[in-house]
Design a protein around this motif. Structure first.
Motif, mmCIF file in Angstrom:
data_model
loop_
_atom_site.group_PDB
_atom_site.id
_atom_site.type_symbol
_atom_site.label_atom_id
_atom_site.label_comp_id
_atom_site.label_asym_id
_atom_site.label_seq_id
_atom_site.Cartn_x
_atom_site.Cartn_y
_atom_site.Cartn_z
ATOM 1 N N ALA A 17 0.850 -1.207 0.000
ATOM 2 C CA ALA A 17 0.000 0.000 0.000
ATOM 3 C C ALA A 17 0.883 1.253 0.000
ATOM 4 C CB ALA A 17 -0.919 -0.008 1.217
ATOM 5 N N LEU A 18 1.948 1.208 0.791
ATOM 6 C CA LEU A 18 2.852 2.355 0.883
ATOM 7 C C LEU A 18 3.572 2.578 -0.445
ATOM 8 C CD1 LEU A 18 3.574 4.206 3.294
ATOM 9 C CD2 LEU A 18 5.620 2.820 3.632
ATOM 10 N N LEU A 19 4.086 1.495 -1.036
ATOM 11 C CA LEU A 19 4.866 1.646 -2.266
ATOM 12 C C LEU A 19 3.981 1.983 -3.462
ATOM 13 C CD1 LEU A 19 7.556 -1.171 -1.867
ATOM 14 C CD2 LEU A 19 7.716 1.251 -1.297
ATOM 15 N N SER A 20 2.681 1.594 -3.390
ATOM 16 C CA SER A 20 1.778 1.866 -4.525
ATOM 17 C C SER A 20 1.535 3.375 -4.688
ATOM 18 C CB SER A 20 0.449 1.136 -4.344
ATOM 19 O OG SER A 20 -0.240 1.731 -3.269
ATOM 20 N N THR A 21 1.853 4.145 -3.643
ATOM 21 C CA THR A 21 1.712 5.605 -3.771
ATOM 22 C C THR A 21 2.856 6.182 -4.610
ATOM 23 O OG1 THR A 21 3.028 6.026 -1.797
ATOM 24 C CG2 THR A 21 0.659 5.781 -1.463
ATOM 25 N N GLY A 22 3.824 5.324 -4.977
ATOM 26 C CA GLY A 22 4.935 5.774 -5.822
ATOM 27 C C GLY A 22 6.144 6.230 -5.028
ATOM 28 N N MET A 23 6.086 6.045 -3.723
ATOM 29 C CA MET A 23 7.222 6.543 -2.926
ATOM 30 C C MET A 23 8.429 5.605 -2.999
ATOM 31 S SD MET A 23 6.728 6.104 1.142
ATOM 32 C CE MET A 23 8.385 6.759 1.392
ATOM 33 N N THR A 24 9.611 6.161 -2.733
ATOM 34 C CA THR A 24 10.853 5.378 -2.687
ATOM 35 C C THR A 24 10.772 4.428 -1.497
ATOM 36 O OG1 THR A 24 11.906 7.452 -3.346
ATOM 37 C CG2 THR A 24 13.382 5.652 -2.719
ATOM 38 N N ASP A 25 11.240 3.195 -1.693
ATOM 39 C CA ASP A 25 11.224 2.236 -0.586
ATOM 40 C C ASP A 25 12.248 2.664 0.470
ATOM 41 O OD1 ASP A 25 11.351 0.139 1.129
ATOM 42 O OD2 ASP A 25 11.548 -1.417 -0.402
ATOM 43 N N PRO A 26 11.759 3.058 1.676
ATOM 44 C CA PRO A 26 12.704 3.561 2.683
ATOM 45 C C PRO A 26 13.646 2.478 3.200
ATOM 46 C CG PRO A 26 10.438 3.628 3.518
ATOM 47 C CD PRO A 26 10.366 3.060 2.147
ATOM 48 N N PHE A 27 13.307 1.203 2.957
ATOM 49 C CA PHE A 27 14.149 0.142 3.516
ATOM 50 C C PHE A 27 15.006 -0.537 2.443
ATOM 51 C CE2 PHE A 27 10.304 0.545 6.185
ATOM 52 C CZ PHE A 27 10.923 1.147 7.270
ATOM 53 N N ASN A 28 15.151 0.126 1.314
ATOM 54 C CA ASN A 28 15.892 -0.502 0.212
ATOM 55 C C ASN A 28 16.720 0.534 -0.562
ATOM 56 O OD1 ASN A 28 16.628 -2.749 -1.153
ATOM 57 N ND2 ASN A 28 14.786 -2.893 -2.418
ATOM 58 N N LEU A 29 17.173 1.541 0.137
ATOM 59 C CA LEU A 29 17.907 2.619 -0.546
ATOM 60 C C LEU A 29 19.352 2.173 -0.825
ATOM 61 C CD1 LEU A 29 17.559 5.702 -1.311
ATOM 62 C CD2 LEU A 29 18.910 6.137 0.738
ATOM 63 N N VAL A 30 19.833 2.505 -2.017
ATOM 64 C CA VAL A 30 21.207 2.119 -2.380
ATOM 65 C C VAL A 30 22.121 3.351 -2.262
ATOM 66 C CG1 VAL A 30 22.690 1.220 -4.227
ATOM 67 C CG2 VAL A 30 20.344 0.340 -3.944
ATOM 68 N N MET A 31 23.215 3.163 -1.558
ATOM 69 C CA MET A 31 24.258 4.202 -1.540
ATOM 70 C C MET A 31 25.119 3.938 -2.776
ATOM 71 S SD MET A 31 24.079 5.790 1.579
ATOM 72 C CE MET A 31 22.528 5.545 2.452
ATOM 73 N N GLU A 32 24.929 4.738 -3.815
ATOM 74 C CA GLU A 32 25.615 4.426 -5.078
ATOM 75 C C GLU A 32 27.115 4.706 -4.986
ATOM 76 O OE1 GLU A 32 22.985 6.912 -7.181
ATOM 77 O OE2 GLU A 32 21.390 5.452 -6.919
ATOM 78 N N ARG A 33 27.454 5.732 -4.256
ATOM 79 C CA ARG A 33 28.849 6.049 -4.007
ATOM 80 C C ARG A 33 28.918 6.712 -2.639
ATOM 81 N NH1 ARG A 33 32.018 9.966 -6.232
ATOM 82 N NH2 ARG A 33 30.390 10.792 -7.543
ATOM 83 N N VAL A 34 29.964 6.409 -1.900
ATOM 84 C CA VAL A 34 30.115 7.045 -0.587
ATOM 85 C C VAL A 34 31.372 7.907 -0.643
ATOM 86 C CG1 VAL A 34 30.338 6.664 1.896
ATOM 87 C CG2 VAL A 34 28.960 5.097 0.536
ATOM 88 N N GLU A 35 31.183 9.213 -0.448
ATOM 89 C CA GLU A 35 32.314 10.140 -0.619
ATOM 90 C C GLU A 35 33.093 10.371 0.667
ATOM 91 O OE1 GLU A 35 30.908 13.775 -2.363
ATOM 92 O OE2 GLU A 35 30.555 12.802 -4.293
ATOM 93 N N SER A 36 32.409 10.274 1.786
ATOM 94 C CA SER A 36 33.029 10.582 3.078
ATOM 95 C C SER A 36 32.092 10.037 4.160
ATOM 96 C CB SER A 36 33.161 12.109 3.226
ATOM 97 O OG SER A 36 31.883 12.672 3.456
ATOM 98 N N PRO A 37 32.467 10.153 5.448
ATOM 99 C CA PRO A 37 31.537 9.684 6.486
ATOM 100 C C PRO A 37 30.192 10.419 6.461
ATOM 101 C CG PRO A 37 33.712 10.046 7.417
ATOM 102 C CD PRO A 37 33.766 10.589 6.020
ATOM 103 N N THR A 38 30.127 11.592 5.826
ATOM 104 C CA THR A 38 28.888 12.376 5.916
ATOM 105 C C THR A 38 28.192 12.612 4.576
ATOM 106 O OG1 THR A 38 30.071 14.487 5.729
ATOM 107 C CG2 THR A 38 29.735 13.624 7.959
ATOM 108 N N VAL A 39 28.779 12.154 3.476
ATOM 109 C CA VAL A 39 28.155 12.423 2.164
ATOM 110 C C VAL A 39 28.190 11.183 1.275
ATOM 111 C CG1 VAL A 39 28.339 13.769 0.021
ATOM 112 C CG2 VAL A 39 28.716 14.897 2.215
ATOM 113 N N ALA A 40 27.041 10.889 0.630
ATOM 114 C CA ALA A 40 26.981 9.786 -0.335
ATOM 115 C C ALA A 40 26.121 10.219 -1.517
ATOM 116 C CB ALA A 40 26.394 8.539 0.317
ATOM 117 N N ILE A 41 26.207 9.444 -2.596
ATOM 118 C CA ILE A 41 25.337 9.676 -3.745
ATOM 119 C C ILE A 41 24.216 8.639 -3.678
ATOM 120 C CG2 ILE A 41 25.199 9.818 -6.274
ATOM 121 C CD1 ILE A 41 27.144 11.906 -5.025
#
Ligand SMILES: Cc1ncc(COP(=O)(O)O)c(C=O)c1O
Length: 400
Positions: A17-41
């Protein structure tokens, strides 16, 4: 055939029901690149990280990285063995020595994760005729350790010293008693009244174990945790911790002054029946732990960040998990899962990652946006974070 997964149907429906609203899955986010302890893509966007447990920002420390690379070259990628067989290398011993020095304690035992440290130590200490008296909001690994050992579980109200005392009085005379507490409770970021609790436990003849997962490295003069900060570390029988937070890698440990501690290496199943950590991991952990001993400036800056974020969020009108900043975790209480998820996504669009936490992980069925600060967050980043909370809060109607 009975489908054994059917019991999860309500959860599947809620998630769909939550995902059918089109929202990003909060429990499946990918850190595509990690630049530092405080910044990622994330999703191609530069994102400030405010949900990691990288409290002391050690993941990109040059000495830590160099130690890991050297160990990889010298010892290979893994031990392929248990600590009690071929899986104890010089690096595992060095890591345990670093822990003993850090805590000024006689014994240290390294596990593959903090989860396994709790599972192993609690289940080995307290068996079927023993009693574990624990805060009801204890971490899952503590509950799982109680279940594995088959001990009698006696939960008491969160952070309530009188409730602990009453429960201790009800334990049958002569039974083995282990009081299990945490320094910082990770959902709301609140600190335990350890001084009073340890006094009460000791007066009742109980042994005490404190999980300092979220306080090691940061709280206490030497970063030994809440037991150090409240002056009771010498009365705590066992301290559990993890390398996956302030230490900045993966692994778990128990330190103690108990004279019989070393026997646990032979009888603790989650220590014996699993492979030991790779040499590169224990090398990064040992280096990080040693550097954390000299982390007073970082600790001071992290406290500044915590105070600034707490005051700023409060001024914006958000309801927080604690009245005052007590740790590096600041929890923002959301009215329900739907609004929490909307706010989480709005923050992500702003370029901020926080943790969305929901029952059963949270106390009292709360939905939380959990912010965890890092010593590497600059004061400017904290200002940016507050701006993002303001924009997302207004866009979602969470604040007026
Ligand atoms: C209080 C507490 N204990 C233990 C653990 C487990 O640590 P690890 O990630 O090393 O398994 C966690 C992890 O979140 C925790 O919050």
């Amino acid at each position: 055939m009975t489908d054994l997964l059917s019991k999860f149907d309500p959860l599947i429906a809620q998630r769909e029901a939550l995902l059918s609203t089109g929202m990003t899955d909060p429990f499946n986010l990918v850190m595509e690149r990690v630049e530092s302890p405080t910044v990622a893509i994330c999703n191609g966007q530069r994102t400030i990280l405010l949900g990691t447990y990288n409290y002391m920002g050690m993941t990109f420390d040059p000495d830590v990285i160099a130690a890991g690379k050297q160990a990889l070259d010298d010892y290979g990628s893994g031990t392929t063995g248990s600590r009690v067989l071929n899986g104890t290398y010089a690096g595992h011993k060095a890591c345990e020595e670093a822990l003993k020095t850090f805590y000024a304690m006689d014994h240290a035992m390294v596990f593959a994760t903090g989860y396994q440290a709790n599972l192993g130590i609690i289940s080995t200490l307290a068996g079927k005729d023993d009693y574990i008296i624990l805060d009801i909001d204890s971490h899952a690994s503590i509950y799982d350790g109680c279940a594995l050992g088959n001990a009698n579980i006696v939960p008491f109200r969160h952070n309530d010293v009188d409730a602990l005392e009453k429960r201790l009085k009800r334990v049958p005379e002569g039974a083995g008693k282990l009081v299990v507490l945490e320094g910082v409770y990770s959902m709301l970021g609140d600190v335990a009244p350890l001084k009073e609790m340890v006094d009460v436990a000791k007066a009742a003849g109980a042994m005490v174990l404190v999980d300092e997962a979220h306080s090691m490295g940061f709280i206490g003069e030497n970063g030994r945790g809440v037991a150090e900060a409240q002056g009771v570390i010498d009365d705590v029988d066992f301290i559990i911790g993890t390398f996956s937070k302030s230490v900045g890698t993966v692994g778990g440990f128990c330190v103690s002054n108990h004279p019989k501690f070393e026997i646990l290496r032979l009888v603790c199943r989650p220590y014996v029946f699993t492979a030991s950590l790779p040499p590169s991991v224990v090398a990064t952990a040992a280096t990080s732990i040693t550097k954390l001993m000299h982390g007073a400036d970082k600790r001071a800056h992290l406290w500044e960040n915590s105070r600034k974020l707490h005051a700023g969020l409060k001024a914006l009108g958000f309801q927080l998990g604690t009245e005052t900043p007590q740790s590096a975790i600041i929890a923002v209480i959301m009215p329900n899962l739907e609004q929490g998820a909307a706010m989480w996504e709005a923050l992500l669009h702003e370029g901020l990652y926080v943790n969305l936490a929901r029952p059963p992980a949270t106390p009292a069925n709360m939905t939380l946006l959990r912010c965890s600060l890092c010593a590497e967050h600059s004061a400017e980043q904290v200002d940016q974070i507050l701006g993002m909370f303001e924009a997302a809060g207004r866009a979602t109607g969470c604040i007026g």
